[in-house]
Design a protein around this motif. Sequence first.
Motif, PDB file in Angstrom:
ATOM      1  N   TRP A   1      -3.183  -3.911 -10.298  1.00 33.96           N
ATOM      2  CA  TRP A   1      -3.915  -2.648 -10.202  1.00 33.96           C
ATOM      3  C   TRP A   1      -5.362  -2.901 -10.616  1.00 33.96           C
ATOM      4  CZ3 TRP A   1      -1.208   1.397  -8.213  1.00 33.96           C
ATOM      5  CH2 TRP A   1      -1.842   2.644  -8.208  1.00 33.96           C
ATOM      6  N   PRO A   2      -6.327  -2.212 -10.027  1.00 32.21           N
ATOM      7  CA  PRO A   2      -6.197  -1.182  -8.990  1.00 32.21           C
ATOM      8  C   PRO A   2      -6.104  -1.762  -7.578  1.00 32.21           C
ATOM      9  CG  PRO A   2      -8.485  -1.388  -9.650  1.00 32.21           C
ATOM     10  CD  PRO A   2      -7.715  -2.326 -10.539  1.00 32.21           C
ATOM     11  N   PHE A   3      -5.665  -0.905  -6.679  1.00 30.63           N
ATOM     12  CA  PHE A   3      -5.606  -1.267  -5.273  1.00 30.63           C
ATOM     13  C   PHE A   3      -6.937  -1.001  -4.585  1.00 30.63           C
ATOM     14  CE2 PHE A   3      -1.159  -1.833  -5.572  1.00 30.63           C
ATOM     15  CZ  PHE A   3      -0.729  -2.420  -4.394  1.00 30.63           C
TER      16      PHE A   3
ATOM     17  N   TRP B   1       0.835  -1.200   0.000  1.00 28.93           N
ATOM     18  CA  TRP B   1       0.000   0.000   0.000  1.00 28.93           C
ATOM     19  C   TRP B   1       0.870   1.250   0.000  1.00 28.93           C
ATOM     20  CZ3 TRP B   1      -5.055  -0.081   3.310  1.00 28.93           C
ATOM     21  CH2 TRP B   1      -5.806  -1.215   3.016  1.00 28.93           C
ATOM     22  N   TYR B   2       2.011   1.174   0.677  1.00 30.91           N
ATOM     23  CA  TYR B   2       2.936   2.293   0.731  1.00 30.91           C
ATOM     24  C   TYR B   2       3.861   2.297  -0.487  1.00 30.91           C
ATOM     25  CZ  TYR B   2       1.716   3.240   5.631  1.00 30.91           C
ATOM     26  OH  TYR B   2       1.049   3.570   6.789  1.00 30.91           O
ATOM     27  N   ARG B   3       4.393   1.141  -0.815  1.00 32.07           N
ATOM     28  CA  ARG B   3       5.374   1.056  -1.896  1.00 32.07           C
ATOM     29  C   ARG B   3       4.818   1.548  -3.225  1.00 32.07           C
ATOM     30  NH1 ARG B   3       9.681  -2.254  -3.144  1.00 32.07           N
ATOM     31  NH2 ARG B   3       9.329  -3.643  -1.387  1.00 32.07           N
ATOM     32  N   GLN B   4       3.593   1.202  -3.523  1.00 33.68           N
ATOM     33  CA  GLN B   4       3.017   1.581  -4.807  1.00 33.68           C
ATOM     34  C   GLN B   4       2.839   3.091  -4.933  1.00 33.68           C
ATOM     35  OE1 GLN B   4       2.365  -0.358  -7.478  1.00 33.68           O
ATOM     36  NE2 GLN B   4       3.215  -2.128  -6.399  1.00 33.68           N
ATOM     37  N   CYS B   5       2.711   3.754  -3.802  1.00 32.69           N
ATOM     38  CA  CYS B   5       2.524   5.211  -3.810  1.00 32.69           C
ATOM     39  C   CYS B   5       3.850   5.957  -3.723  1.00 32.69           C
ATOM     40  CB  CYS B   5       1.615   5.609  -2.639  1.00 32.69           C
ATOM     41  SG  CYS B   5       1.250   7.372  -2.570  1.00 32.69           S
ATOM     42  N   ILE B   6       4.737   5.479  -2.851  1.00 37.96           N
ATOM     43  CA  ILE B   6       6.013   6.176  -2.621  1.00 37.96           C
ATOM     44  C   ILE B   6       7.160   5.157  -2.626  1.00 37.96           C
ATOM     45  CG2 ILE B   6       5.226   8.279  -1.458  1.00 37.96           C
ATOM     46  CD1 ILE B   6       5.442   6.797   1.196  1.00 37.96           C
ATOM     47  N   PRO B   7       7.454   4.556  -3.783  1.00 37.96           N
ATOM     48  CA  PRO B   7       8.470   3.496  -3.845  1.00 37.96           C
ATOM     49  C   PRO B   7       9.854   3.941  -3.411  1.00 37.96           C
ATOM     50  CG  PRO B   7       7.876   4.259  -6.047  1.00 37.96           C
ATOM     51  CD  PRO B   7       6.893   4.864  -5.097  1.00 37.96           C
ATOM     52  N   GLU B   8      10.154   5.219  -3.599  1.00 38.68           N
ATOM     53  CA  GLU B   8      11.486   5.707  -3.267  1.00 38.68           C
ATOM     54  C   GLU B   8      11.804   5.605  -1.776  1.00 38.68           C
ATOM     55  OE1 GLU B   8       8.681   9.299  -3.534  1.00 38.68           O
ATOM     56  OE2 GLU B   8       9.006   7.380  -4.552  1.00 38.68           O
ATOM     57  N   VAL B   9      10.773   5.600  -0.939  1.00 39.93           N
ATOM     58  CA  VAL B   9      10.979   5.515   0.507  1.00 39.93           C
ATOM     59  C   VAL B   9      11.653   4.192   0.879  1.00 39.93           C
ATOM     60  CG1 VAL B   9       9.803   5.320   2.730  1.00 39.93           C
ATOM     61  CG2 VAL B   9       9.142   7.104   1.124  1.00 39.93           C
ATOM     62  N   PHE B  10      11.316   3.128   0.149  1.00 38.80           N
ATOM     63  CA  PHE B  10      11.857   1.812   0.482  1.00 38.80           C
ATOM     64  C   PHE B  10      13.299   1.630   0.018  1.00 38.80           C
ATOM     65  CE2 PHE B  10       7.385   1.326   0.958  1.00 38.80           C
ATOM     66  CZ  PHE B  10       7.218   0.380   1.961  1.00 38.80           C
TER      67      PHE B  10
ATOM     68  N   SER C   1      -6.856   4.850 -10.115  1.00 39.50           N
ATOM     69  CA  SER C   1      -6.374   5.263 -11.428  1.00 39.50           C
ATOM     70  C   SER C   1      -4.932   5.746 -11.313  1.00 39.50           C
ATOM     71  CB  SER C   1      -7.251   6.384 -11.986  1.00 39.50           C
ATOM     72  OG  SER C   1      -6.684   6.927 -13.159  1.00 39.50           O
ATOM     73  N   LYS C   2      -4.137   5.459 -12.332  1.00 40.76           N
ATOM     74  CA  LYS C   2      -2.752   5.945 -12.355  1.00 40.76           C
ATOM     75  C   LYS C   2      -2.655   7.332 -12.986  1.00 40.76           C
ATOM     76  CE  LYS C   2      -0.612   1.381 -12.335  1.00 40.76           C
ATOM     77  NZ  LYS C   2       0.353   0.451 -12.970  1.00 40.76           N
ATOM     78  N   ASP C   3      -3.781   7.864 -13.392  1.00 41.58           N
ATOM     79  CA  ASP C   3      -3.824   9.210 -13.946  1.00 41.58           C
ATOM     80  C   ASP C   3      -3.573  10.218 -12.827  1.00 41.58           C
ATOM     81  OD1 ASP C   3      -4.386  11.638 -15.082  1.00 41.58           O
ATOM     82  OD2 ASP C   3      -6.328  11.060 -15.905  1.00 41.58           O
TER      83      ASP C   3
END
Length: 249
Positions: free
Chosen positions: A213-215, A171-180, A225-227
């Motif tokens: 997708w989608p989550f 749930w986090y990775r898909q939104c902010i992958p750079e954090v990991f 949506s990835k838009d």
Amino acid sequence: MSSSKPQLVYWDIRALAEPIRLLLRYLQVDFEDKRISFGDTSSIPSVLTPWFIQKYSHGLDFPNLPFYIDGDVRISQSFAILQYIARKYNLYGDTIEEQATIDMVSQVVNDLRWAAWVTYNDPNFRQIKDEWKTSVPERLGDLNKFLEGKEFVLGTKISFADFLVYESLEWYRQCIPEVFEQPELANLENFQKRIAEIPQIKEYLNSDNFKSWPFFAPIVNFGFSKDEDFKALPFSYRNFVAKYPLDPQ
């Protein structure tokens, strides 16, 4: 809905059902992954209409999604389903201490999911995303520390909690992958890779059965949506209940 196979029924999204799907795929249970499509995605509550048409027709004590049918067993609520399957296939720990650890981690993960869900539901999500992102390493820090030196939640022994942790972190990775990519979350990153490399899970993730997708439903600002310009459907609890009262008609 008669079938010799167990049936998992949920929306055609990941959300609360994906940890259950992962668990069943790991166990190689031959089950029906029944997905309910959304209705008219231009308005609420029309988007949820397909479920409310059939909600009270499955013999459930507490009609809700997801639900699971396994012979005479008919249960709703995602945690109850996970626990039922884990008990049936002995993936709920072997001692009361191990079960307590699983329960503890499950509740911690539920808090983490709730924190993400609240953020994604914020109408100003895109404006607060960068600020929120800076808080995530600290928010995930205790779980990262807990997994240090462990292959799985119970050390070297796999349990249903591992699939719950894996999907919740997604749930986090898909939104902010750079954090990991940050060193302070290396244990979480390694845990994710380890789960994804389990042969049964790897096969599932690379199959047509897996939908990345989608989550979430279109009432959430992130995950449907990835838009980048996607605007979630406005959700009014008052209007929703007026259209679909809690008591069956």
